[in-house]
Each structure stands twice: as C-alpha cells, then as structure tokens.
Motif scaffolding. Structure first.
Motif, PDB file in Angstrom:
ATOM      1  N   SER A  36       0.775  -1.273  -0.009  1.00  0.00           N
ATOM      2  CA  SER A  36      -0.045  -0.031  -0.067  1.00  0.00           C
ATOM      3  C   SER A  36       0.960   1.416   0.014  1.00  0.00           C
ATOM      4  CB  SER A  36      -0.994  -0.138   1.166  1.00  0.00           C
ATOM      5  OG  SER A  36      -0.305  -0.197   2.425  1.00  0.00           O
ATOM      6  N   GLU A  37       2.137   1.132   0.444  1.00  0.00           N
ATOM      7  CA  GLU A  37       3.161   2.422   0.531  1.00  0.00           C
ATOM      8  C   GLU A  37       3.394   2.915  -1.217  1.00  0.00           C
ATOM      9  OE1 GLU A  37       5.002   4.034   3.326  1.00  0.00           O
ATOM     10  OE2 GLU A  37       2.823   3.443   3.675  1.00  0.00           O
ATOM     11  N   MET A  38       2.996   2.233  -2.166  1.00  0.00           N
ATOM     12  CA  MET A  38       3.379   2.413  -3.537  1.00  0.00           C
ATOM     13  C   MET A  38       2.116   3.729  -3.746  1.00  0.00           C
ATOM     14  SD  MET A  38       3.463  -1.083  -5.697  1.00  0.00           S
ATOM     15  CE  MET A  38       4.542  -2.190  -5.039  1.00  0.00           C
ATOM     16  N   LEU A  39       0.969   3.670  -3.010  1.00  0.00           N
ATOM     17  CA  LEU A  39       0.211   4.811  -3.132  1.00  0.00           C
ATOM     18  C   LEU A  39       0.607   6.062  -2.733  1.00  0.00           C
ATOM     19  CD1 LEU A  39      -3.212   3.166  -1.801  1.00  0.00           C
ATOM     20  CD2 LEU A  39      -2.645   3.485  -4.228  1.00  0.00           C
ATOM     21  N   ASN A  40       1.680   6.044  -1.885  1.00  0.00           N
ATOM     22  CA  ASN A  40       2.350   7.354  -1.416  1.00  0.00           C
ATOM     23  C   ASN A  40       3.023   8.262  -2.948  1.00  0.00           C
ATOM     24  OD1 ASN A  40       2.132   6.851   1.075  1.00  0.00           O
ATOM     25  ND2 ASN A  40       4.091   5.858   1.101  1.00  0.00           N
ATOM     26  N   HIS A  41       3.011   7.296  -3.956  1.00  0.00           N
ATOM     27  CA  HIS A  41       3.383   8.193  -5.224  1.00  0.00           C
ATOM     28  C   HIS A  41       2.216   8.952  -5.704  1.00  0.00           C
ATOM     29  CE1 HIS A  41       7.298   6.534  -5.393  1.00  0.00           C
ATOM     30  NE2 HIS A  41       7.009   5.526  -5.752  1.00  0.00           N
ATOM     31  N   GLY A  54      -2.962   9.715   4.168  1.00  0.00           N
ATOM     32  CA  GLY A  54      -2.538   9.970   5.392  1.00  0.00           C
ATOM     33  C   GLY A  54      -3.575   9.282   6.462  1.00  0.00           C
ATOM     34  N   ILE A  55      -4.666   9.545   6.108  1.00  0.00           N
ATOM     35  CA  ILE A  55      -6.193   8.822   7.065  1.00  0.00           C
ATOM     36  C   ILE A  55      -5.908   7.288   6.872  1.00  0.00           C
ATOM     37  CG2 ILE A  55      -8.512   8.715   7.181  1.00  0.00           C
ATOM     38  CD1 ILE A  55      -7.257  11.329   8.200  1.00  0.00           C
ATOM     39  N   GLY A  56      -5.613   6.881   5.464  1.00  0.00           N
ATOM     40  CA  GLY A  56      -5.505   5.479   5.414  1.00  0.00           C
ATOM     41  C   GLY A  56      -4.531   4.881   6.043  1.00  0.00           C
ATOM     42  N   VAL A  57      -3.389   5.458   6.298  1.00  0.00           N
ATOM     43  CA  VAL A  57      -2.175   5.071   7.009  1.00  0.00           C
ATOM     44  C   VAL A  57      -2.748   4.702   8.510  1.00  0.00           C
ATOM     45  CG1 VAL A  57       0.129   5.491   7.892  1.00  0.00           C
ATOM     46  CG2 VAL A  57      -0.551   5.676   5.421  1.00  0.00           C
ATOM     47  N   GLY A  75       3.701   5.861  13.096  1.00  0.00           N
ATOM     48  CA  GLY A  75       3.620   5.394  11.536  1.00  0.00           C
ATOM     49  C   GLY A  75       2.977   6.516  10.710  1.00  0.00           C
ATOM     50  N   GLY A  76       1.947   6.994  11.420  1.00  0.00           N
ATOM     51  CA  GLY A  76       1.080   8.161  10.759  1.00  0.00           C
ATOM     52  C   GLY A  76       2.055   9.390  10.700  1.00  0.00           C
ATOM     53  N   GLY A  77       2.813   9.796  11.627  1.00  0.00           N
ATOM     54  CA  GLY A  77       3.822  10.746  11.752  1.00  0.00           C
ATOM     55  C   GLY A  77       4.846  10.488  10.577  1.00  0.00           C
ATOM     56  N   HIS A  78       5.222   9.464  10.463  1.00  0.00           N
ATOM     57  CA  HIS A  78       6.245   9.001   9.257  1.00  0.00           C
ATOM     58  C   HIS A  78       5.572   9.436   7.805  1.00  0.00           C
ATOM     59  CE1 HIS A  78       7.421   6.256   6.093  1.00  0.00           C
ATOM     60  NE2 HIS A  78       8.678   6.568   6.534  1.00  0.00           N
ATOM     61  N   THR A  79       4.330   9.019   7.724  1.00  0.00           N
ATOM     62  CA  THR A  79       3.898   9.631   6.322  1.00  0.00           C
ATOM     63  C   THR A  79       3.555  11.220   6.287  1.00  0.00           C
ATOM     64  OG1 THR A  79       2.606   7.318   6.239  1.00  0.00           O
ATOM     65  CG2 THR A  79       1.525   9.106   5.096  1.00  0.00           C
ATOM     66  N   ILE A  80       3.046  11.553   7.285  1.00  0.00           N
ATOM     67  CA  ILE A  80       2.701  13.110   7.140  1.00  0.00           C
ATOM     68  C   ILE A  80       4.036  13.833   6.900  1.00  0.00           C
ATOM     69  CG2 ILE A  80       1.827  15.159   8.513  1.00  0.00           C
ATOM     70  CD1 ILE A  80      -0.147  12.824   9.782  1.00  0.00           C
ATOM     71  N   VAL A  81       5.130  13.570   7.824  1.00  0.00           N
ATOM     72  CA  VAL A  81       6.216  14.505   7.727  1.00  0.00           C
ATOM     73  C   VAL A  81       6.745  13.925   6.290  1.00  0.00           C
ATOM     74  CG1 VAL A  81       8.907  14.600   8.604  1.00  0.00           C
ATOM     75  CG2 VAL A  81       6.815  14.302  10.365  1.00  0.00           C
ATOM     76  N   ASN A 103      10.455  11.125  -3.907  1.00  0.00           N
ATOM     77  CA  ASN A 103       9.498  10.638  -2.753  1.00  0.00           C
ATOM     78  C   ASN A 103       9.984   9.242  -2.284  1.00  0.00           C
ATOM     79  OD1 ASN A 103       6.708  10.760  -1.546  1.00  0.00           O
ATOM     80  ND2 ASN A 103       5.951   9.446  -3.211  1.00  0.00           N
ATOM     81  N   THR A 104      10.165   8.406  -2.973  1.00  0.00           N
ATOM     82  CA  THR A 104      10.918   6.958  -2.657  1.00  0.00           C
ATOM     83  C   THR A 104      12.154   7.245  -1.790  1.00  0.00           C
ATOM     84  OG1 THR A 104      10.341   6.228  -4.530  1.00  0.00           O
ATOM     85  CG2 THR A 104      12.090   5.161  -3.474  1.00  0.00           C
ATOM     86  N   ILE A 105      13.028   8.241  -1.973  1.00  0.00           N
ATOM     87  CA  ILE A 105      14.182   8.650  -1.070  1.00  0.00           C
ATOM     88  C   ILE A 105      13.855   9.357   0.211  1.00  0.00           C
ATOM     89  CG2 ILE A 105      16.155  10.077  -0.941  1.00  0.00           C
ATOM     90  CD1 ILE A 105      16.548   9.617  -4.012  1.00  0.00           C
ATOM     91  N   VAL A 106      13.010  10.184   0.316  1.00  0.00           N
ATOM     92  CA  VAL A 106      12.259  10.735   1.413  1.00  0.00           C
ATOM     93  C   VAL A 106      11.725   9.612   2.453  1.00  0.00           C
ATOM     94  CG1 VAL A 106      10.719  12.406   2.556  1.00  0.00           C
ATOM     95  CG2 VAL A 106      12.475  13.150   0.532  1.00  0.00           C
ATOM     96  N   PHE A 107      10.709   8.931   1.998  1.00  0.00           N
ATOM     97  CA  PHE A 107       9.875   7.935   2.477  1.00  0.00           C
ATOM     98  C   PHE A 107      10.815   6.930   3.144  1.00  0.00           C
ATOM     99  CE2 PHE A 107       6.009   9.726   1.349  1.00  0.00           C
ATOM    100  CZ  PHE A 107       5.003   9.164   2.412  1.00  0.00           C
ATOM    101  N   SER A 108      12.054   6.528   2.335  1.00  0.00           N
ATOM    102  CA  SER A 108      12.794   5.631   2.901  1.00  0.00           C
ATOM    103  C   SER A 108      13.842   6.221   4.167  1.00  0.00           C
ATOM    104  CB  SER A 108      13.806   5.226   1.775  1.00  0.00           C
ATOM    105  OG  SER A 108      13.201   4.345   0.737  1.00  0.00           O
TER     106      SER A 108
END
Length: 163
Positions: A36-41, A54-57, A75-81, A103-108
């Motif tokens: 589901s993290e692919m949706l971050n894109h 964010g709400i989904g996470v 976990g939610g904070g990771h996505t929001i930040v 996006n991939t680098i930042v999330f990682s």
C-alpha cells in the motif's frame, strides 16, 4: 476541497487500508512489505492525495498494528512528515518520475521514525540494523511502485481525477 476530491481521498484511504489488510503480517516490523506504500506516489501527481493516504495509514495502523498507539502516532507521523518534505522539495519540479524518485528516497530516509518506534516498544534491539532493514524495505516497495503508478496514471490520469 471539492466534494469529488473528498470522495476520491476516501477511496484512496480505503484502498490503502484494504491493500495493507491483504498482506497485514508483512506490513509491520523491521522488514515491511507494505504494498500500500506504493500509493504514496499519488502525491507526486497532486498533493491533495496526501489527505486520503494519511488517513488510510492511520486507520490501517489503528486496525492492524500490533504496536498500538505508538504506531498510530509514529507510523502516521512518518507519512505526514514525509509528505511535507516531499511537497516542499518538489514544489517547482515538473517531472513526475523525478518527483517519484525523491518521494521514494524521502520516505525511505524517514523510516528512522519507524525504527525508533520498534526500539522504544522493545520489538527490536539495535536501532541501526532495524533502520537499515526499513530503509531497504521502503525503498524497494516504493521503487517497484514507480512503474506501476506511472502505468496506472496512463490509464486513469491521477491529476485530472483530482480536479
């Protein structure tokens, strides 16, 4: 936001939860295969998608996480930040592919928040090993998501949907 945008975000949030649910045991811990993290894109197409993801996470973590409130917050904070940083870094970029790479680098990189979570609850003992495994997990998942999301965009047109 318009009603259509709220509905679209509700659908994206629900998709995030369902995809996480399908492989739930693999989506938590020091090695996370959370497809589901692919949706971050989606945020690289339009930043308004951040609300649904964010709400989904947060909902997925509330329902499924064995780590309780810590995962809801970190976990939610990771996505929001991560979204805030990505939106800031890519605000003047036009290339979706470049945005997705950032996006991939930042999330990682920001998986240190998850590593910290696993350390403070006692699920893991060594921060740096946990952090490294999370960076790799997140990076691989989101890197695989780049061509998939580009293909889906060619069929769905994510930008147009959010207008």
């Amino acid at each position: 936001m318009k009603t259509k945008q709220w509905v679209l975000n509700a659908i994206v949030g629900a998709l995030y939860v369902v995809i996480t649910l399908i492989i739930a045991p693999l989506g938590f811990g020091a090695i996370q295969i959370r497809l589901s993290e692919m949706l971050n894109h989606l945020v690289t197409f339009d930043k308004k998608y951040a609300y649904g993801i964010g709400i989904g996470v947060i909902i997925a973590n509330v329902i499924l996480s064995p780590f309780g409130v810590y995962d809801w917050l970190l976990g939610g904070g990771h996505t929001i930040v991560s979204f805030i940083v990505v939106i800031f870094l890519t605000r003047n970029m036009t290339s979706i592919k470049k945005k997705m790479i950032i996006n991939t680098i930042v999330f990682s990189i920001f998986t240190f928040m998850i590593a910290f979570l696993l350390l403070i609850i006692g699920a893991e003992k060594v921060f740096w090993i946990t952090y490294l495994s999370l960076i790799i997990s997140q990076f691989v998942t989101m890197a695989i998501g780049i061509p998939l999301m580009l293909y889906l965009d060619s069929k769905i047109n994510f930008r147009q949907q959010m207008k």
